[in-house]
Design a protein around this motif. Structure first.
Motif, mmCIF file in Angstrom:
data_model
loop_
_atom_site.group_PDB
_atom_site.id
_atom_site.type_symbol
_atom_site.label_atom_id
_atom_site.label_comp_id
_atom_site.label_asym_id
_atom_site.label_seq_id
_atom_site.Cartn_x
_atom_site.Cartn_y
_atom_site.Cartn_z
ATOM 1 N N PRO A 138 36.918 33.483 44.099
ATOM 2 C CA PRO A 138 35.882 32.526 44.502
ATOM 3 C C PRO A 138 36.141 31.134 43.950
ATOM 4 O O PRO A 138 36.645 30.981 42.835
ATOM 5 N N VAL A 139 35.820 30.113 44.742
ATOM 6 C CA VAL A 139 35.809 28.743 44.224
ATOM 7 C C VAL A 139 34.698 28.677 43.181
ATOM 8 O O VAL A 139 33.569 29.078 43.450
ATOM 9 N N PRO A 140 34.963 28.196 41.979
ATOM 10 C CA PRO A 140 33.976 28.298 40.903
ATOM 11 C C PRO A 140 32.818 27.311 41.045
ATOM 12 O O PRO A 140 32.936 26.263 41.679
ATOM 13 N N ASP A 152 25.168 32.095 42.624
ATOM 14 C CA ASP A 152 26.560 31.655 42.687
ATOM 15 C C ASP A 152 27.074 32.097 44.053
ATOM 16 O O ASP A 152 27.616 33.186 44.225
ATOM 17 N N HIS A 153 26.881 31.237 45.051
ATOM 18 C CA HIS A 153 27.100 31.659 46.426
ATOM 19 C C HIS A 153 28.568 31.981 46.712
ATOM 20 O O HIS A 153 28.864 32.906 47.474
ATOM 21 N N ALA A 154 29.499 31.241 46.116
ATOM 22 C CA ALA A 154 30.909 31.499 46.382
ATOM 23 C C ALA A 154 31.334 32.860 45.828
ATOM 24 O O ALA A 154 32.110 33.579 46.461
ATOM 25 N N THR A 155 30.807 33.215 44.653
ATOM 26 C CA THR A 155 31.132 34.522 44.091
ATOM 27 C C THR A 155 30.528 35.644 44.921
ATOM 28 O O THR A 155 31.173 36.673 45.162
ATOM 29 N N CYS A 156 29.289 35.462 45.381
ATOM 30 C CA CYS A 156 28.673 36.461 46.256
ATOM 31 C C CYS A 156 29.497 36.634 47.531
ATOM 32 O O CYS A 156 29.736 37.763 47.983
ATOM 33 N N LEU A 157 29.926 35.526 48.111
ATOM 34 C CA LEU A 157 30.758 35.588 49.309
ATOM 35 C C LEU A 157 32.077 36.289 49.023
ATOM 36 O O LEU A 157 32.526 37.140 49.808
ATOM 37 N N ALA A 158 32.713 35.934 47.911
ATOM 38 C CA ALA A 158 34.018 36.501 47.590
ATOM 39 C C ALA A 158 33.940 38.015 47.417
ATOM 40 O O ALA A 158 34.844 38.744 47.849
ATOM 41 N N ARG A 159 32.881 38.491 46.789
ATOM 42 C CA ARG A 159 32.731 39.944 46.631
ATOM 43 C C ARG A 159 32.579 40.631 47.982
ATOM 44 O O ARG A 159 33.122 41.723 48.200
ATOM 45 N N ALA A 160 31.853 39.988 48.889
ATOM 46 C CA ALA A 160 31.702 40.548 50.227
ATOM 47 C C ALA A 160 33.013 40.448 51.010
ATOM 48 O O ALA A 160 33.355 41.355 51.776
ATOM 49 N N VAL A 161 33.756 39.351 50.834
ATOM 50 C CA VAL A 161 35.073 39.227 51.461
ATOM 51 C C VAL A 161 35.994 40.335 50.962
ATOM 52 O O VAL A 161 36.779 40.911 51.725
ATOM 53 N N SER A 162 35.888 40.650 49.693
ATOM 54 C CA SER A 162 36.677 41.734 49.122
ATOM 55 C C SER A 162 36.372 43.061 49.818
ATOM 56 O O SER A 162 37.279 43.816 50.168
ATOM 57 N N ARG A 163 35.088 43.317 50.040
ATOM 58 C CA ARG A 163 34.720 44.559 50.727
ATOM 59 C C ARG A 163 35.192 44.549 52.180
ATOM 60 O O ARG A 163 35.606 45.582 52.708
ATOM 61 N N GLY A 164 35.104 43.390 52.827
ATOM 62 C CA GLY A 164 35.502 43.310 54.219
ATOM 63 C C GLY A 164 36.996 43.356 54.440
ATOM 64 O O GLY A 164 37.455 43.772 55.508
ATOM 65 N N SER A 165 37.766 42.941 53.438
ATOM 66 C CA SER A 165 39.218 42.880 53.586
ATOM 67 C C SER A 165 39.947 44.032 52.911
ATOM 68 O O SER A 165 41.073 44.373 53.292
ATOM 69 N N GLY A 166 39.331 44.600 51.881
ATOM 70 C CA GLY A 166 39.991 45.650 51.121
ATOM 71 C C GLY A 166 40.813 45.134 49.957
ATOM 72 O O GLY A 166 41.432 45.914 49.229
ATOM 73 N N ALA A 167 40.823 43.813 49.736
ATOM 74 C CA ALA A 167 41.556 43.222 48.614
ATOM 75 C C ALA A 167 40.602 43.016 47.437
ATOM 76 O O ALA A 167 39.435 42.671 47.640
#
Length: 298
Positions: A138-140, A152-167
Protein backbone atom coordinates in the motif's frame (compact mmCIF):
# COMPACT_ATOMS: atom_id res chain seq x y z
CA UNK A 1 -17.21 10.28 28.44
CA UNK A 2 -14.27 12.05 26.83
CA UNK A 3 -14.81 14.33 23.85
CA UNK A 4 -12.95 12.09 21.38
CA UNK A 5 -14.91 9.00 22.36
CA UNK A 6 -18.16 10.95 22.21
CA UNK A 7 -17.38 12.16 18.69
CA UNK A 8 -16.62 8.61 17.57
CA UNK A 9 -19.88 7.37 19.07
CA UNK A 10 -21.83 10.18 17.40
CA UNK A 11 -20.18 9.44 14.03
CA UNK A 12 -20.97 5.76 14.38
CA UNK A 13 -24.61 6.44 15.20
CA UNK A 14 -24.95 8.75 12.20
CA UNK A 15 -23.49 6.06 9.95
CA UNK A 16 -25.91 3.45 11.28
CA UNK A 17 -28.81 5.87 10.90
CA UNK A 18 -27.92 6.58 7.29
CA UNK A 19 -27.55 2.90 6.49
CA UNK A 20 -30.81 1.83 8.16
CA UNK A 21 -33.17 4.75 7.70
CA UNK A 22 -32.14 6.53 4.53
CA UNK A 23 -34.21 6.04 1.38
CA UNK A 24 -31.08 6.52 -0.73
CA UNK A 25 -29.21 3.43 -1.96
CA UNK A 26 -25.98 2.47 -0.27
CA UNK A 27 -22.66 3.02 -2.06
CA UNK A 28 -22.39 -0.50 -3.46
CA UNK A 29 -25.98 -0.53 -4.62
CA UNK A 30 -25.49 2.86 -6.26
CA UNK A 31 -22.35 1.63 -8.04
CA UNK A 32 -24.09 -1.49 -9.34
CA UNK A 33 -27.25 0.32 -10.39
CA UNK A 34 -25.19 2.92 -12.27
CA UNK A 35 -24.17 0.29 -14.79
CA UNK A 36 -20.45 0.80 -14.13
CA UNK A 37 -18.20 -1.82 -15.71
CA UNK A 38 -14.48 -1.86 -15.01
CA UNK A 39 -12.18 -1.04 -17.90
CA UNK A 40 -10.85 -3.90 -19.97
CA UNK A 41 -7.05 -4.06 -20.06
CA UNK A 42 -6.99 -2.71 -23.61
CA UNK A 43 -9.09 0.37 -22.73
CA UNK A 44 -6.14 2.22 -21.22
CA UNK A 45 -2.39 2.48 -21.66
CA UNK A 46 -0.69 -0.34 -19.72
CA UNK A 47 2.30 1.94 -19.14
CA UNK A 48 0.80 5.19 -17.79
CA UNK A 49 -2.84 4.23 -17.13
CA UNK A 50 -4.50 6.93 -19.25
CA UNK A 51 -7.39 5.98 -21.50
CA UNK A 52 -6.58 5.14 -25.11
CA UNK A 53 -8.60 4.65 -28.26
CA UNK A 54 -7.93 2.35 -31.21
CA UNK A 55 -4.40 2.81 -32.53
CA UNK A 56 -3.31 5.21 -29.77
CA UNK A 57 -1.00 2.68 -28.11
CA UNK A 58 2.07 1.91 -30.22
CA UNK A 59 5.68 0.89 -29.60
CA UNK A 60 4.93 0.35 -25.91
CA UNK A 61 3.60 3.88 -25.27
CA UNK A 62 0.55 6.07 -25.82
CA UNK A 63 0.29 9.72 -26.82
CA UNK A 64 0.19 10.79 -23.16
CA UNK A 65 3.37 9.04 -22.07
CA UNK A 66 5.32 8.79 -25.34
CA UNK A 67 7.87 11.43 -24.32
CA UNK A 68 7.55 11.11 -20.54
CA UNK A 69 9.74 9.17 -18.12
CA UNK A 70 7.65 7.11 -15.71
CA UNK A 71 9.19 5.48 -12.63
CA UNK A 72 6.82 2.51 -12.56
CA UNK A 73 6.80 -0.22 -15.17
CA UNK A 74 3.09 -0.84 -15.71
CA UNK A 75 -0.32 0.43 -14.63
CA UNK A 76 -3.63 -1.23 -13.72
CA UNK A 77 -6.89 0.61 -13.01
CA UNK A 78 -10.60 0.00 -12.72
CA UNK A 79 -11.84 3.13 -14.47
CA UNK A 80 -11.91 6.88 -14.88
CA UNK A 81 -12.38 9.00 -11.77
CA UNK A 82 -15.86 10.31 -12.40
CA UNK A 83 -19.56 9.61 -11.88
CA UNK A 84 -20.40 6.51 -9.85
CA UNK A 85 -16.80 5.39 -9.36
CA UNK A 86 -15.83 8.79 -7.94
CA UNK A 87 -18.82 8.66 -5.56
CA UNK A 88 -17.85 5.15 -4.43
CA UNK A 89 -14.26 6.21 -3.75
CA UNK A 90 -15.49 9.21 -1.74
CA UNK A 91 -17.81 7.03 0.34
CA UNK A 92 -14.96 4.67 1.10
CA UNK A 93 -12.30 7.30 1.75
CA UNK A 94 -14.21 10.00 3.59
CA UNK A 95 -17.27 8.20 4.99
CA UNK A 96 -15.34 5.07 5.96
CA UNK A 97 -17.51 2.56 4.09
CA UNK A 98 -15.14 -0.37 4.40
CA UNK A 99 -17.41 -2.64 2.35
CA UNK A 100 -16.94 -0.34 -0.65
CA UNK A 101 -13.17 -0.50 -0.32
CA UNK A 102 -13.31 -4.29 -0.02
CA UNK A 103 -15.39 -4.52 -3.17
CA UNK A 104 -13.21 -2.17 -5.20
CA UNK A 105 -10.00 -3.72 -3.89
CA UNK A 106 -10.99 -7.28 -4.78
CA UNK A 107 -12.01 -6.11 -8.25
CA UNK A 108 -8.69 -4.28 -8.66
CA UNK A 109 -6.89 -7.42 -7.47
CA UNK A 110 -8.62 -9.42 -10.19
CA UNK A 111 -7.38 -6.91 -12.76
CA UNK A 112 -3.85 -7.19 -11.36
CA UNK A 113 -4.04 -10.98 -11.54
CA UNK A 114 -5.23 -10.74 -15.15
CA UNK A 115 -2.22 -8.57 -16.04
CA UNK A 116 0.14 -11.00 -14.33
CA UNK A 117 -1.50 -13.94 -16.11
CA UNK A 118 -0.77 -12.29 -19.45
CA UNK A 119 2.82 -11.72 -18.34
CA UNK A 120 3.24 -15.34 -17.31
CA UNK A 121 1.68 -16.56 -20.55
CA UNK A 122 3.96 -14.39 -22.67
CA UNK A 123 7.04 -15.40 -20.67
CA UNK A 124 6.13 -19.07 -20.90
CA UNK A 125 6.10 -19.46 -17.12
CA UNK A 126 3.47 -20.88 -14.75
CA UNK A 127 1.13 -18.26 -13.35
CA UNK A 128 1.98 -19.40 -9.82
CA UNK A 129 5.66 -18.64 -10.43
CA UNK A 130 4.87 -14.97 -11.07
CA UNK A 131 2.25 -14.59 -8.33
CA UNK A 132 4.52 -16.35 -5.85
CA UNK A 133 7.15 -13.65 -6.32
CA UNK A 134 4.75 -10.70 -6.18
CA UNK A 135 4.04 -8.44 -3.19
CA UNK A 136 1.13 -6.01 -2.84
CA UNK A 137 2.32 -2.83 -1.10
CA UNK A 138 0.00 0.00 0.00
CA UNK A 139 0.99 3.61 -0.59
CA UNK A 140 1.56 4.80 2.99
CA UNK A 141 -0.49 7.33 4.94
CA UNK A 142 0.93 9.48 7.73
CA UNK A 143 -0.06 8.75 11.32
CA UNK A 144 -1.85 12.08 11.74
CA UNK A 145 -3.88 11.64 8.56
CA UNK A 146 -4.93 8.14 9.63
CA UNK A 147 -5.97 9.53 12.99
CA UNK A 148 -7.98 12.37 11.49
CA UNK A 149 -9.78 10.28 8.85
CA UNK A 150 -10.27 7.17 10.93
CA UNK A 151 -9.23 4.90 8.06
CA UNK A 152 -6.08 3.93 6.21
CA UNK A 153 -7.79 3.55 2.86
CA UNK A 154 -4.74 2.48 0.85
CA UNK A 155 -3.97 -0.33 3.30
CA UNK A 156 -7.60 -1.48 3.26
CA UNK A 157 -7.50 -1.50 -0.54
CA UNK A 158 -4.17 -3.32 -0.64
CA UNK A 159 -5.44 -6.11 1.60
CA UNK A 160 -8.45 -6.54 -0.66
CA UNK A 161 -6.20 -6.44 -3.75
CA UNK A 162 -4.19 -9.20 -2.12
CA UNK A 163 -7.31 -11.33 -1.76
CA UNK A 164 -8.40 -10.59 -5.31
CA UNK A 165 -5.02 -11.35 -6.85
CA UNK A 166 -3.66 -14.08 -4.61
CA UNK A 167 -0.42 -12.16 -3.94
CA UNK A 168 0.55 -11.39 -0.31
CA UNK A 169 0.20 -7.88 1.12
CA UNK A 170 3.24 -6.34 2.81
CA UNK A 171 3.79 -2.91 4.32
CA UNK A 172 7.16 -1.61 3.16
CA UNK A 173 6.83 2.18 3.31
CA UNK A 174 6.14 4.88 5.86
CA UNK A 175 5.25 8.52 5.29
CA UNK A 176 6.01 11.84 6.94
CA UNK A 177 3.04 14.12 7.53
CA UNK A 178 2.66 16.83 4.92
CA UNK A 179 -0.22 19.19 3.98
CA UNK A 180 -3.03 17.61 1.98
CA UNK A 181 -2.57 17.42 -1.78
CA UNK A 182 -6.11 18.62 -2.52
CA UNK A 183 -6.16 21.83 -4.55
CA UNK A 184 -2.43 21.85 -5.30
CA UNK A 185 -1.03 22.08 -8.81
CA UNK A 186 0.99 19.21 -10.24
CA UNK A 187 4.27 21.01 -9.48
CA UNK A 188 3.15 21.85 -5.94
CA UNK A 189 2.09 18.24 -5.33
CA UNK A 190 5.52 17.07 -6.37
CA UNK A 191 7.25 19.56 -4.06
CA UNK A 192 4.90 18.71 -1.21
CA UNK A 193 5.76 15.01 -1.41
CA UNK A 194 9.50 15.35 -2.00
CA UNK A 195 11.23 12.75 0.19
CA UNK A 196 8.05 12.28 2.21
CA UNK A 197 8.20 8.47 2.03
CA UNK A 198 10.87 6.06 3.13
CA UNK A 199 11.18 2.29 3.58
CA UNK A 200 10.23 0.78 6.92
CA UNK A 201 11.89 -2.56 6.08
CA UNK A 202 15.42 -3.64 5.34
CA UNK A 203 16.93 -4.07 1.87
CA UNK A 204 16.41 -7.83 2.08
CA UNK A 205 12.65 -7.18 1.85
CA UNK A 206 13.01 -7.20 -1.94
CA UNK A 207 14.96 -10.46 -2.07
CA UNK A 208 13.20 -12.95 -4.28
CA UNK A 209 10.54 -10.49 -5.41
CA UNK A 210 9.85 -10.09 -9.10
CA UNK A 211 6.90 -7.69 -8.94
CA UNK A 212 5.87 -5.01 -6.42
CA UNK A 213 2.27 -3.83 -6.83
CA UNK A 214 1.88 -0.31 -5.39
CA UNK A 215 -1.76 0.32 -4.44
CA UNK A 216 -3.55 3.66 -4.07
CA UNK A 217 -7.15 4.79 -4.49
CA UNK A 218 -6.85 7.56 -7.11
CA UNK A 219 -4.07 8.83 -9.35
CA UNK A 220 -4.51 12.54 -10.12
CA UNK A 221 -1.11 13.84 -11.22
CA UNK A 222 0.86 10.71 -10.33
CA UNK A 223 2.99 12.55 -7.73
CA UNK A 224 2.12 10.15 -4.91
CA UNK A 225 2.97 7.07 -6.95
CA UNK A 226 6.19 8.69 -8.18
CA UNK A 227 7.34 9.25 -4.60
CA UNK A 228 6.29 5.74 -3.56
CA UNK A 229 8.28 4.30 -6.47
CA UNK A 230 11.33 6.29 -5.45
CA UNK A 231 11.09 4.97 -1.89
CA UNK A 232 10.70 1.36 -3.08
CA UNK A 233 13.62 1.62 -5.46
CA UNK A 234 15.82 3.06 -2.71
CA UNK A 235 15.78 -0.46 -1.23
CA UNK A 236 17.49 -2.10 -4.18
CA UNK A 237 21.07 -1.30 -3.18
CA UNK A 238 23.36 -2.96 -5.69
CA UNK A 239 20.80 -5.60 -6.68
CA UNK A 240 18.40 -5.55 -9.59
CA UNK A 241 15.11 -4.11 -8.38
CA UNK A 242 11.77 -5.82 -9.04
CA UNK A 243 9.26 -4.53 -11.55
CA UNK A 244 6.87 -1.95 -10.06
CA UNK A 245 3.23 -2.18 -11.09
CA UNK A 246 1.07 0.80 -10.08
CA UNK A 247 -2.54 -0.13 -9.29
CA UNK A 248 -5.29 2.43 -8.65
CA UNK A 249 -9.05 2.21 -8.44
CA UNK A 250 -9.45 5.31 -10.60
CA UNK A 251 -7.42 7.57 -12.87
CA UNK A 252 -8.28 11.27 -13.00
CA UNK A 253 -8.37 12.30 -16.65
CA UNK A 254 -9.35 15.53 -18.33
CA UNK A 255 -11.15 15.86 -21.62
CA UNK A 256 -12.35 12.29 -22.05
CA UNK A 257 -15.89 11.05 -22.11
CA UNK A 258 -17.17 9.20 -19.08
CA UNK A 259 -17.02 5.44 -18.92
CA UNK A 260 -20.18 3.73 -19.94
CA UNK A 261 -21.29 0.15 -19.57
CA UNK A 262 -24.16 -2.07 -18.81
CA UNK A 263 -25.13 -3.53 -15.41
CA UNK A 264 -23.00 -6.57 -14.72
CA UNK A 265 -23.23 -7.33 -11.00
CA UNK A 266 -20.08 -8.66 -9.33
CA UNK A 267 -17.19 -8.79 -9.98
CA UNK A 268 -16.67 -5.55 -11.83
CA UNK A 269 -13.57 -6.68 -13.71
CA UNK A 270 -13.64 -8.30 -17.15
CA UNK A 271 -11.53 -11.47 -17.08
CA UNK A 272 -12.60 -13.02 -20.36
CA UNK A 273 -10.05 -14.41 -22.77
CA UNK A 274 -11.05 -11.67 -25.22
CA UNK A 275 -8.64 -9.35 -23.44
CA UNK A 276 -5.70 -11.56 -24.28
CA UNK A 277 -5.68 -10.27 -27.83
CA UNK A 278 -5.83 -6.61 -26.86
CA UNK A 279 -3.28 -3.91 -26.32
CA UNK A 280 -2.31 -5.08 -22.85
CA UNK A 281 -1.16 -8.46 -24.11
CA UNK A 282 0.75 -6.91 -27.01
CA UNK A 283 2.60 -4.36 -24.87
CA UNK A 284 5.19 -6.81 -23.48
CA UNK A 285 6.25 -7.75 -27.00
CA UNK A 286 7.33 -4.21 -27.87
CA UNK A 287 10.55 -2.57 -26.81
CA UNK A 288 10.39 0.21 -24.28
CA UNK A 289 6.93 -0.84 -23.20
CA UNK A 290 5.36 -1.77 -19.93
CA UNK A 291 6.90 -3.40 -16.90
CA UNK A 292 5.61 -6.68 -18.22
CA UNK A 293 8.35 -6.59 -20.85
CA UNK A 294 10.97 -6.37 -18.14
CA UNK A 295 9.43 -9.42 -16.54
CA UNK A 296 9.64 -11.33 -19.78
CA UNK A 297 13.32 -10.53 -20.09
CA UNK A 298 14.18 -12.20 -16.80
Amino acid sequence: MRGGALNKLRTGLVTVERAMLSDLPGPLEALRSSGFVADALDAYCPRCGHGVGPGEFAAGRCGTCRSVRIPWDGFVRLGRYDLALRDAVHDFKFNRWHAVGEHLGVALGAAVAERLRLVAEHAGEPEEAVLGRTAVVPVPMSFWRRASRGIDHATCLARAVSRGSGAPCRKMLTRRHRPAQTGLSAAARKRNLHRAMRPCVGEDALDGLRVVVLVDDVSTTGATLVEACRAIKSLRGSRKEPVVLAACVAMAEQGRAGQGGSPSGLPLVHTSSANAGGVASEGPKKSGGTGASRLDAR
